[in-house]
Design a protein around this motif. Structure first.
Motif, PDB file in Angstrom:
ATOM      1  N   ARG A  60       0.814  -1.223   0.000  1.00 47.00           N
ATOM      2  CA  ARG A  60       0.000   0.000   0.000  1.00 47.00           C
ATOM      3  C   ARG A  60       0.848   1.274   0.000  1.00 47.00           C
ATOM      4  N   ARG A  61       2.180   1.084   0.075  1.00 45.43           N
ATOM      5  CA  ARG A  61       3.072   2.242   0.002  1.00 45.43           C
ATOM      6  C   ARG A  61       3.779   2.337  -1.351  1.00 45.43           C
ATOM      7  N   GLY A  64       1.154   4.708  -6.838  1.00 43.23           N
ATOM      8  CA  GLY A  64      -0.237   4.403  -7.188  1.00 43.23           C
ATOM      9  C   GLY A  64      -0.387   3.628  -8.487  1.00 43.23           C
ATOM     10  N   GLN A  67       0.357   0.000  -7.906  1.00 39.56           N
ATOM     11  CA  GLN A  67      -0.730  -0.673  -7.170  1.00 39.56           C
ATOM     12  C   GLN A  67      -1.900  -0.960  -8.115  1.00 39.56           C
ATOM     13  N   LYS A  94      -5.685   2.636   2.413  1.00 40.09           N
ATOM     14  CA  LYS A  94      -5.083   3.900   2.854  1.00 40.09           C
ATOM     15  C   LYS A  94      -3.650   3.958   2.360  1.00 40.09           C
ATOM     16  N   THR A  95      -3.347   4.874   1.459  1.00 40.31           N
ATOM     17  CA  THR A  95      -1.991   5.018   0.923  1.00 40.31           C
ATOM     18  C   THR A  95      -1.422   6.350   1.437  1.00 40.31           C
ATOM     19  N   ASP A 139      -0.221   0.114   9.940  1.00 38.62           N
ATOM     20  CA  ASP A 139      -0.018   1.558   9.994  1.00 38.62           C
ATOM     21  C   ASP A 139      -0.395   2.026  11.395  1.00 38.62           C
TER      22      ASP A 139
END
Ligand code: AP5
Length: 190
Positions: A60-61, A64, A67, A94-95, A139
């Motif tokens: 998720r990091r 974009g 992903q 949630k990025t 996170d």
């Protein structure tokens, strides 16, 4: 894809995989079977092969666009499955650059769910479950941020229903009441 298609979502640590596992066990005893597919696992297999992420929490990091590519190939692979399918995934991720749709239009077009389930509970309970799970790199966020995320998921789920005509079901997975959540999910899947 033939059969029923159900998508199960919930913020990390809400217990969606635990509830899914319990519901599928109940149904197995009744001769009803679903193939359970974990969206994150499909994405991670590709990410790992291409050296993009070392664990599923790193995904998720990623940028974009990467992903989104992983999302698309996961959706395509799942769309090839037949029979009753249950996809364990996220309404939104949630990025570092904000919420990303877990089921954008190009993913929904592949999966075309009949029902989308949101597993939810009080944000304080989710926070405690995340803190006690040492197997994952969660996170760090407070209960207010978790509440915001759950609220955003309800909003975006409404748009998924508009796009596909799927029904939306909220299931509460509260502390000490796992059995109730399991039975509610089994009832939706029957
Ligand atoms: P994923 O593998 O789905 O990770 P996750 O969201 O962190 O999910 P978990 O499996 O860790 O949490 P869970 O809610 O299932 O809780 P659990 O049952 O383990 O996704 C990994 C990554 O893939 C994502 O971060 C993202 O990058 C990517 N991804 C996935 N889908 C995507 C998509 N569509 N688009 C883009 N990226 C995507 O339970 C947690 C704990 O709570 C356990 O200890 C459990 O015992 C406990 N618990 C459960 N229920 C109860 C209860 N009733 N009472 C007390 N304790 C409970």
């Amino acid at each position: 894809m033939t059969g029923r298609r159900v998508i199960v979502t919930g913020v990390p640590g809400v217990g969606k995989t635990t509830v899914v596992t319990g519901a599928l066990k109940v149904l197995e005893g009744e001769g009803i079977s679903y193939r359970s597919l974990n969206f994150g696992t499909y994405m991670f297999e590709t990410a790992q092969k291409e050296g993009l992420a070392r664990d599923r929490d790193e995904m998720r990091r990623l940028p974009g666009d990467i992903q989104k590519t992983l999302q698309q190939s996961a959706a395509r692979a799942m769309a090839r499955e037949s029979g009753n399918i249950l996809v364990d995934t996220h309404a939104s991720v949630k990025t570092p650059k904000g919420f990303m749709a877990g089921l954008p239009e190009w993913v929904l077009r592949e999966l075309m769910p009949d029902t989308l389930i949101l597993v939810e509970t009080d944000e304080d309970q989710i926070l405690m479950r995340r803190l006690s799970d040492e197997t994952r790199t969660r996170d760090m966020e407070g209960s207010g941020a978790i509440a915001d995320h759950q609220q955003f998921n309800r909003a975006i789920a409404a748009s998924y229903s508009m796009l596909t005509g799927c029904t939306i079901k909220y299931i509460t997975n509260a502390d000490f009441l796992l059995d109730r959540a399991v039975e509610e999910m089994a009832a939706v899947l029957r």
